[in-house]
Write a protein that holds these residues in place. Sequence first.
Motif, mmCIF file in Angstrom:
data_model
loop_
_atom_site.group_PDB
_atom_site.id
_atom_site.type_symbol
_atom_site.label_atom_id
_atom_site.label_comp_id
_atom_site.label_asym_id
_atom_site.label_seq_id
_atom_site.Cartn_x
_atom_site.Cartn_y
_atom_site.Cartn_z
ATOM 1 N N PRO A 40 57.442 67.195 103.184
ATOM 2 C CA PRO A 40 56.452 68.481 102.682
ATOM 3 C C PRO A 40 57.054 69.006 101.414
ATOM 4 C CG PRO A 40 57.386 68.544 104.963
ATOM 5 C CD PRO A 40 57.854 67.381 104.516
ATOM 6 N N ASP A 44 52.071 70.604 99.682
ATOM 7 C CA ASP A 44 51.515 71.252 100.538
ATOM 8 C C ASP A 44 51.190 72.772 100.539
ATOM 9 O OD1 ASP A 44 52.123 69.438 103.190
ATOM 10 O OD2 ASP A 44 53.637 69.150 101.961
ATOM 11 N N VAL A 79 55.714 76.020 106.816
ATOM 12 C CA VAL A 79 55.410 74.481 106.523
ATOM 13 C C VAL A 79 56.336 73.776 107.608
ATOM 14 C CG1 VAL A 79 55.806 72.450 104.994
ATOM 15 C CG2 VAL A 79 54.705 74.640 104.197
ATOM 16 N N THR A 104 49.210 64.192 104.442
ATOM 17 C CA THR A 104 50.294 64.917 104.072
ATOM 18 C C THR A 104 50.457 65.814 105.285
ATOM 19 O OG1 THR A 104 48.956 66.975 102.825
ATOM 20 C CG2 THR A 104 49.905 64.761 101.697
ATOM 21 N N ARG A 111 50.088 69.228 105.567
ATOM 22 C CA ARG A 111 49.489 70.141 105.714
ATOM 23 C C ARG A 111 47.971 69.544 105.917
ATOM 24 N NH1 ARG A 111 51.151 74.723 106.792
ATOM 25 N NH2 ARG A 111 52.284 75.196 105.035
#
Length: 230
Positions: A76, A98, A117, A156, A158
């Motif tokens: 992240p 992110d 996150v 990723t 996110r």
Amino acid sequence: MANELILIVDDEPTIVEVVSLYLGREGYRTATAGDGDTALAMVARERPDLVVLDLMLPGISGLDLTRRLREHDAIPIIMLTARTEEADRVVGLELGADDYVSKPFSPRELVARVKAVLRRTQATAAPSEDMLAVGALRLYPATRSVLLQGAPVNLTAREFDLLAFLMAHPEQVFTREQLLDQVWGYTFASDLSTVTVHVRRLREKIERDPASPALLQTVWGVGYKLRGQR
């Protein structure tokens, strides 16, 4: 208490000191780097749980560093930027960051975003939610992995969170504000273009024709939905 390792990459000692202090108060361990080359070496050596990254760095820029990290790693990344132009933020998000926080920023806001996150990245699914399926997509929350027609999809943190949320609510339409709240976990104001960029990145990875998406669709004037092809 938290014990995750956060790498802070910034060439401004005051910012590094303040961010380290606030993260330390929340129980996070911190490591620091003042340039991109040092940051790359530290990522390889220390394997941090999250990187707080300034875009304006000596040597390797923050954008180049994000690009290089994303070639091999889904770690992240939260960007720090003093730039006000939306295009600069969008480029970072397009490269796979992110989230971002614009300077000057509230340290408490940055800590809140770090927590959000990490919470999403490290969330584990209940046994009854071991796998989500929509069409040829298969998403496994416990291992945070996605397959499309049997082939792995590299997302990723996110992007995975966004896809997981939409797959858990097929055919339901969400506004960008709702997605920001449910996926990013923010109750304070933030730039809605963050959602737009992540939707675009997801389409590039899961759609046969991203320009004419069959799965992740726009509902004009409202928001987005994932078609429930079960």
